[in-house]
Design a protein around this motif. Structure first.
Motif, PDB file in Angstrom:
ATOM      1  N   MET A  78     -34.940   6.987 -23.302  1.00 17.27           N
ATOM      2  CA  MET A  78     -35.854   6.781 -24.424  1.00 17.27           C
ATOM      3  C   MET A  78     -35.233   7.269 -25.729  1.00 17.27           C
ATOM      4  O   MET A  78     -35.424   6.661 -26.792  1.00 17.27           O
ATOM      5  N   LYS A  79     -34.474   8.356 -25.657  1.00 16.20           N
ATOM      6  CA  LYS A  79     -33.806   8.852 -26.862  1.00 16.20           C
ATOM      7  C   LYS A  79     -32.747   7.862 -27.342  1.00 16.20           C
ATOM      8  O   LYS A  79     -32.529   7.716 -28.550  1.00 16.20           O
ATOM      9  N   GLN A  80     -32.089   7.187 -26.405  1.00 17.57           N
ATOM     10  CA  GLN A  80     -31.144   6.146 -26.812  1.00 17.57           C
ATOM     11  C   GLN A  80     -31.881   5.024 -27.548  1.00 17.57           C
ATOM     12  O   GLN A  80     -31.401   4.496 -28.552  1.00 17.57           O
ATOM     13  N   ARG A  81     -33.049   4.671 -27.065  1.00 14.89           N
ATOM     14  CA  ARG A  81     -33.822   3.594 -27.686  1.00 14.89           C
ATOM     15  C   ARG A  81     -34.302   3.975 -29.091  1.00 14.89           C
ATOM     16  O   ARG A  81     -34.291   3.143 -30.000  1.00 14.89           O
ATOM     17  N   ILE A  82     -34.714   5.237 -29.265  1.00 17.49           N
ATOM     18  CA  ILE A  82     -35.194   5.614 -30.593  1.00 17.49           C
ATOM     19  C   ILE A  82     -34.030   5.709 -31.580  1.00 17.49           C
ATOM     20  O   ILE A  82     -34.195   5.446 -32.782  1.00 17.49           O
ATOM     21  N   LYS A  83     -32.844   6.042 -31.082  1.00 19.71           N
ATOM     22  CA  LYS A  83     -31.676   6.035 -31.970  1.00 19.71           C
ATOM     23  C   LYS A  83     -31.377   4.613 -32.442  1.00 19.71           C
ATOM     24  O   LYS A  83     -30.984   4.401 -33.595  1.00 19.71           O
ATOM     25  N   LEU A  84     -31.578   3.640 -31.563  1.00 20.62           N
ATOM     26  CA  LEU A  84     -31.413   2.249 -31.986  1.00 20.62           C
ATOM     27  C   LEU A  84     -32.515   1.855 -32.969  1.00 20.62           C
ATOM     28  O   LEU A  84     -32.250   1.188 -33.977  1.00 20.62           O
ATOM     29  N   ALA A  85     -33.739   2.288 -32.698  1.00 23.50           N
ATOM     30  CA  ALA A  85     -34.864   1.946 -33.578  1.00 23.50           C
ATOM     31  C   ALA A  85     -34.643   2.468 -34.994  1.00 23.50           C
ATOM     32  O   ALA A  85     -34.862   1.748 -35.975  1.00 23.50           O
ATOM     33  N   GLN A  86     -34.202   3.725 -35.125  1.00 26.30           N
ATOM     34  CA  GLN A  86     -34.006   4.271 -36.472  1.00 26.30           C
ATOM     35  C   GLN A  86     -32.859   3.585 -37.202  1.00 26.30           C
ATOM     36  O   GLN A  86     -32.838   3.527 -38.425  1.00 26.30           O
ATOM     37  N   ALA A  87     -31.897   3.050 -36.438  1.00 25.51           N
ATOM     38  CA  ALA A  87     -30.790   2.322 -37.068  1.00 25.51           C
ATOM     39  C   ALA A  87     -31.228   0.947 -37.564  1.00 25.51           C
ATOM     40  O   ALA A  87     -30.598   0.372 -38.454  1.00 25.51           O
TER      41      ALA A  87
END
Length: 245
Positions: free
Chosen positions: A69-78
């Protein structure tokens, strides 16, 4: 500068969230840092969190998220500010197989359907091959090769899976002596690149001449791993020649 941040998105390898913030607040904050107004940033935060599969968890504190999930939120903020260029550093790092496949589908969708140019940094060559059209192979800080993946995979010649019994060291040395390239994939299987002008028959001939038995031979589709192995081998040869000179 804000005008540069507005055009570029960056997904870091290491976690970089703010403790105590929930996901939608964090992503909206990142959007504001990249030039969006508060209302637009919040709206986009909801959109990209749903896009990356975190819509139902967007009000949870980020520190309670799993690794995937943390990987996904890093993509979301990018993505929140809709950048033209996206830098992704090991986007599937630490993800389970299902999550990894889903992340690769997202990245591929961004590159092929959303019109975003992206630069992917990864040591997982199958991921690179699935997502990217061009590649730059770097070995020990030097560019070993670069170009369209299809072109790098498709020079004249064929790749074979090979298993032998006998003096393998001498056999491999003989193959390399005529321009074939070999690298091992597991305990007893090697992949051999046979250049133009030679064929699988030469493998049997050279094995026979050295008393080596060919136990397994099968044509294989060239992969990015073959490109990497060849490029790194050539780079090492160049480095050796320079050190000798």
């Amino acid at each position: 500068p804000t005008d540069v941040r507005a055009r570029i998105g960056y997904m870091p390898e290491n976690d970089a969230y703010i403790p105590g913030m929930n996901a939608v607040t964090f992503v909206a904050y990142c959007g504001q840092l990249s030039g969006l107004g508060a209302a637009d940033a919040m709206q986009r935060a909801h959109e990209v969190l749903y896009y990356t599969g975190l819509g139902e968890a967007r009000y949870r504190a980020v520190e309670t998220y799993s690794t995937g999930m943390k990987q996904r939120i890093k993509l979301a903020q990018a993505l929140v500010h809709d950048p033209e260029l996206l830098f992704l550093d090991e986007p599937t790092n630490g993800m389970d197989p299902k999550g990894r496949d889903e992340m690769l589908e997202l990245v591929r969708d961004l590159a092929h359907n959303k019109g975003i140019s992206l630069v992917l940094s990864s040591h997982l060559l199958p991921d690179v091959e699935y997502v990217c059209d061009h590649v730059v192979v770097i070995d020990k800080g030097q560019v070993a090769t670069h170009g369209p993946i299809a072109d790098l995979k498709g020079p004249g010649g064929r790749v074979y899976e090979l298993r032998v019994k006998g003096d393998e060291v001498a056999f491999v040395s003989a193959l390399q002596g005529v321009g074939m390239e070999c690298h091992r994939t597991d305990e007893d299987i090697m992949r051999v690149f046979v250049p133009e002008g030679l064929s699988w028959r030469d493998l049997f001939l050279m094995a026979s001449q050295r008393g080596v038995q060919v136990r397994h031979l099968r044509p294989s589709v060239p992969s990015l791993e073959d490109v990497f192995a060849r490029a790194v081998g050539e780079q090492e040869a160049i480095t050796h020649e320079r050190s000798v000179d």
